[in-house]
Design a protein around this motif. Sequence first.
Motif, PDB file in Angstrom:
ATOM      1  N   SER A 142       0.918  -1.234   0.202  1.00  0.00           N
ATOM      2  CA  SER A 142      -0.060   0.109   0.149  1.00  0.00           C
ATOM      3  C   SER A 142       0.771   1.195   0.095  1.00  0.00           C
ATOM      4  CB  SER A 142      -0.909  -0.077   1.128  1.00  0.00           C
ATOM      5  OG  SER A 142      -1.632  -1.151   1.105  1.00  0.00           O
ATOM      6  N   GLY A 143       0.336   2.356  -0.388  1.00  0.00           N
ATOM      7  CA  GLY A 143       1.085   3.503  -0.586  1.00  0.00           C
ATOM      8  C   GLY A 143       0.743   4.381   0.518  1.00  0.00           C
ATOM      9  N   VAL A 144       1.722   4.885   1.397  1.00  0.00           N
ATOM     10  CA  VAL A 144       1.635   5.852   2.478  1.00  0.00           C
ATOM     11  C   VAL A 144       2.280   7.163   2.054  1.00  0.00           C
ATOM     12  CG1 VAL A 144       1.883   6.283   4.772  1.00  0.00           C
ATOM     13  CG2 VAL A 144       1.280   3.896   4.060  1.00  0.00           C
ATOM     14  N   ILE A 145       1.475   8.091   2.190  1.00  0.00           N
ATOM     15  CA  ILE A 145       2.089   9.764   1.903  1.00  0.00           C
ATOM     16  C   ILE A 145       2.390  10.081   3.287  1.00  0.00           C
ATOM     17  CG2 ILE A 145       1.997  11.812   0.932  1.00  0.00           C
ATOM     18  CD1 ILE A 145       0.204  10.280  -1.334  1.00  0.00           C
ATOM     19  N   THR A 172     -16.338   4.146 -10.078  1.00  0.00           N
ATOM     20  CA  THR A 172     -15.104   3.566  -9.690  1.00  0.00           C
ATOM     21  C   THR A 172     -14.340   4.421  -8.776  1.00  0.00           C
ATOM     22  OG1 THR A 172     -14.015   5.019 -11.566  1.00  0.00           O
ATOM     23  CG2 THR A 172     -14.741   2.673 -12.127  1.00  0.00           C
ATOM     24  N   GLU A 173     -14.917   5.270  -8.095  1.00  0.00           N
ATOM     25  CA  GLU A 173     -14.260   5.976  -6.991  1.00  0.00           C
ATOM     26  C   GLU A 173     -13.833   5.137  -5.786  1.00  0.00           C
ATOM     27  OE1 GLU A 173     -13.503   9.374  -6.759  1.00  0.00           O
ATOM     28  OE2 GLU A 173     -13.532   9.523  -8.800  1.00  0.00           O
ATOM     29  N   PRO A 174     -12.683   5.397  -5.264  1.00  0.00           N
ATOM     30  CA  PRO A 174     -12.456   4.666  -4.105  1.00  0.00           C
ATOM     31  C   PRO A 174     -13.260   5.206  -2.724  1.00  0.00           C
ATOM     32  CG  PRO A 174     -10.842   6.328  -4.350  1.00  0.00           C
ATOM     33  CD  PRO A 174     -11.661   6.449  -5.608  1.00  0.00           C
ATOM     34  N   LEU A 175     -13.210   4.255  -1.817  1.00  0.00           N
ATOM     35  CA  LEU A 175     -13.892   4.481  -0.387  1.00  0.00           C
ATOM     36  C   LEU A 175     -12.897   5.862   0.353  1.00  0.00           C
ATOM     37  CD1 LEU A 175     -15.929   4.195   1.797  1.00  0.00           C
ATOM     38  CD2 LEU A 175     -14.493   2.220   2.491  1.00  0.00           C
ATOM     39  N   PHE A 176     -13.296   6.560   0.712  1.00  0.00           N
ATOM     40  CA  PHE A 176     -12.589   7.948   1.539  1.00  0.00           C
ATOM     41  C   PHE A 176     -12.868   7.524   2.826  1.00  0.00           C
ATOM     42  CE2 PHE A 176     -13.347   9.939  -2.605  1.00  0.00           C
ATOM     43  CZ  PHE A 176     -12.021   9.886  -2.935  1.00  0.00           C
ATOM     44  N   ILE A 177     -11.840   7.428   3.852  1.00  0.00           N
ATOM     45  CA  ILE A 177     -12.046   7.413   5.241  1.00  0.00           C
ATOM     46  C   ILE A 177     -11.251   8.652   5.833  1.00  0.00           C
ATOM     47  CG2 ILE A 177     -11.262   5.934   7.416  1.00  0.00           C
ATOM     48  CD1 ILE A 177     -13.537   4.323   5.586  1.00  0.00           C
ATOM     49  N   VAL A 178     -11.773   9.575   6.409  1.00  0.00           N
ATOM     50  CA  VAL A 178     -11.139  10.673   7.002  1.00  0.00           C
ATOM     51  C   VAL A 178     -11.267  10.636   8.415  1.00  0.00           C
ATOM     52  CG1 VAL A 178     -10.906  13.270   6.959  1.00  0.00           C
ATOM     53  CG2 VAL A 178     -11.547  12.295   5.019  1.00  0.00           C
ATOM     54  N   ASP A 179     -10.118  10.408   9.270  1.00  0.00           N
ATOM     55  CA  ASP A 179      -9.962  10.340  10.595  1.00  0.00           C
ATOM     56  C   ASP A 179     -10.964   9.330  11.109  1.00  0.00           C
ATOM     57  OD1 ASP A 179      -8.125  12.257  10.610  1.00  0.00           O
ATOM     58  OD2 ASP A 179      -9.751  13.994  10.919  1.00  0.00           O
ATOM     59  N   GLY A 180     -10.876   8.123  10.559  1.00  0.00           N
ATOM     60  CA  GLY A 180     -11.908   6.972  11.067  1.00  0.00           C
ATOM     61  C   GLY A 180     -13.031   7.153  10.652  1.00  0.00           C
ATOM     62  N   ILE A 181     -13.475   8.122   9.759  1.00  0.00           N
ATOM     63  CA  ILE A 181     -15.231   8.241   9.270  1.00  0.00           C
ATOM     64  C   ILE A 181     -14.955   8.252   7.629  1.00  0.00           C
ATOM     65  CG2 ILE A 181     -17.123   9.733   9.457  1.00  0.00           C
ATOM     66  CD1 ILE A 181     -15.916  10.908  11.947  1.00  0.00           C
ATOM     67  N   GLU A 239      -2.958   7.382   3.144  1.00  0.00           N
ATOM     68  CA  GLU A 239      -2.328   6.028   3.110  1.00  0.00           C
ATOM     69  C   GLU A 239      -3.521   5.361   1.856  1.00  0.00           C
ATOM     70  OE1 GLU A 239      -2.038   1.947   5.453  1.00  0.00           O
ATOM     71  OE2 GLU A 239      -2.563   3.533   6.489  1.00  0.00           O
ATOM     72  N   VAL A 240      -3.073   4.870   0.832  1.00  0.00           N
ATOM     73  CA  VAL A 240      -3.836   4.181  -0.144  1.00  0.00           C
ATOM     74  C   VAL A 240      -3.886   2.678  -0.025  1.00  0.00           C
ATOM     75  CG1 VAL A 240      -4.019   3.904  -2.579  1.00  0.00           C
ATOM     76  CG2 VAL A 240      -3.280   5.904  -1.855  1.00  0.00           C
ATOM     77  N   LEU A 241      -5.086   2.090   0.218  1.00  0.00           N
ATOM     78  CA  LEU A 241      -5.111   0.930   0.418  1.00  0.00           C
ATOM     79  C   LEU A 241      -5.592   0.000  -0.778  1.00  0.00           C
ATOM     80  CD1 LEU A 241      -6.692   0.539   3.832  1.00  0.00           C
ATOM     81  CD2 LEU A 241      -4.421   0.612   3.308  1.00  0.00           C
ATOM     82  N   VAL A 292      -9.204   1.965  -1.162  1.00  0.00           N
ATOM     83  CA  VAL A 292      -9.566   2.759  -0.173  1.00  0.00           C
ATOM     84  C   VAL A 292      -8.447   4.085   0.196  1.00  0.00           C
ATOM     85  CG1 VAL A 292      -9.944   3.095   2.407  1.00  0.00           C
ATOM     86  CG2 VAL A 292     -10.725   0.882   1.240  1.00  0.00           C
ATOM     87  N   ILE A 293      -9.040   5.179   0.499  1.00  0.00           N
ATOM     88  CA  ILE A 293      -7.763   6.101   0.594  1.00  0.00           C
ATOM     89  C   ILE A 293      -8.301   6.469   1.851  1.00  0.00           C
ATOM     90  CG2 ILE A 293      -7.195   8.338   0.221  1.00  0.00           C
ATOM     91  CD1 ILE A 293      -7.597   7.906  -2.890  1.00  0.00           C
ATOM     92  N   VAL A 294      -7.068   6.401   3.044  1.00  0.00           N
ATOM     93  CA  VAL A 294      -7.441   6.806   4.512  1.00  0.00           C
ATOM     94  C   VAL A 294      -6.592   7.989   4.731  1.00  0.00           C
ATOM     95  CG1 VAL A 294      -7.013   5.862   6.915  1.00  0.00           C
ATOM     96  CG2 VAL A 294      -7.412   4.690   5.115  1.00  0.00           C
ATOM     97  N   ILE A 295      -7.296   9.162   5.012  1.00  0.00           N
ATOM     98  CA  ILE A 295      -6.735  10.524   5.361  1.00  0.00           C
ATOM     99  C   ILE A 295      -6.512  10.805   6.827  1.00  0.00           C
ATOM    100  CG2 ILE A 295      -6.859  12.818   4.912  1.00  0.00           C
ATOM    101  CD1 ILE A 295      -8.160  12.241   2.226  1.00  0.00           C
ATOM    102  N   THR A 296      -5.385  10.941   7.295  1.00  0.00           N
ATOM    103  CA  THR A 296      -5.467  11.359   8.959  1.00  0.00           C
ATOM    104  C   THR A 296      -5.180  12.944   8.906  1.00  0.00           C
ATOM    105  OG1 THR A 296      -4.633   9.344   9.374  1.00  0.00           O
ATOM    106  CG2 THR A 296      -4.118  10.772  11.091  1.00  0.00           C
ATOM    107  N   ARG A 297      -5.967  13.472   9.503  1.00  0.00           N
ATOM    108  CA  ARG A 297      -5.678  14.983   9.642  1.00  0.00           C
ATOM    109  C   ARG A 297      -4.977  15.387  10.865  1.00  0.00           C
ATOM    110  NH1 ARG A 297     -11.199  17.909   8.031  1.00  0.00           N
ATOM    111  NH2 ARG A 297     -11.948  16.513   9.655  1.00  0.00           N
TER     112      ARG A 297
END
Length: 147
Positions: free
Chosen positions: A47-50, A93-102, A119-121, A137-142
Amino acid sequence: MDYLRSIFLVTFFLVSCSTVKPGLSGKEEKTSEENKADSRRNTPEKSGVINIRDSSVPVYQDIYDMIRGRVAGVEVSGKSIKIRGTNSLNISTEPLFIVDGIMVREIDDIAPETVKSIEVLKRQDASAYGIRGSNGVIVITRKTGKD
């Protein structure tokens, strides 16, 4: 006599060309080779992590600009993100977005300067989210007040 000589030569040729290693039967060797091939084929894609650091953060126009070109297999076109290419002709075809666990539908309102990490899952990593994560899934932590 020539018949026995030809059988001997053919047998000798087959034994000398055999790939069986000493100490292993042919079945064990085949299993060993298959396991090596399977391990190469089934190696999960990383997975990619930025990770964002304050000192090295250039100015981004928006969150999409921040993701563009940073992770392999992720295509950003305007305000559209695709992970692993197009999966469907009729469905989004959009990924699922998770921002701060939501789970959220869009990430347009996230300011790039508030992002701590992205983080790209893909594939197996995204399977934890079930059918919703089938397009990745794209997980964004602010950043919080502590950061």
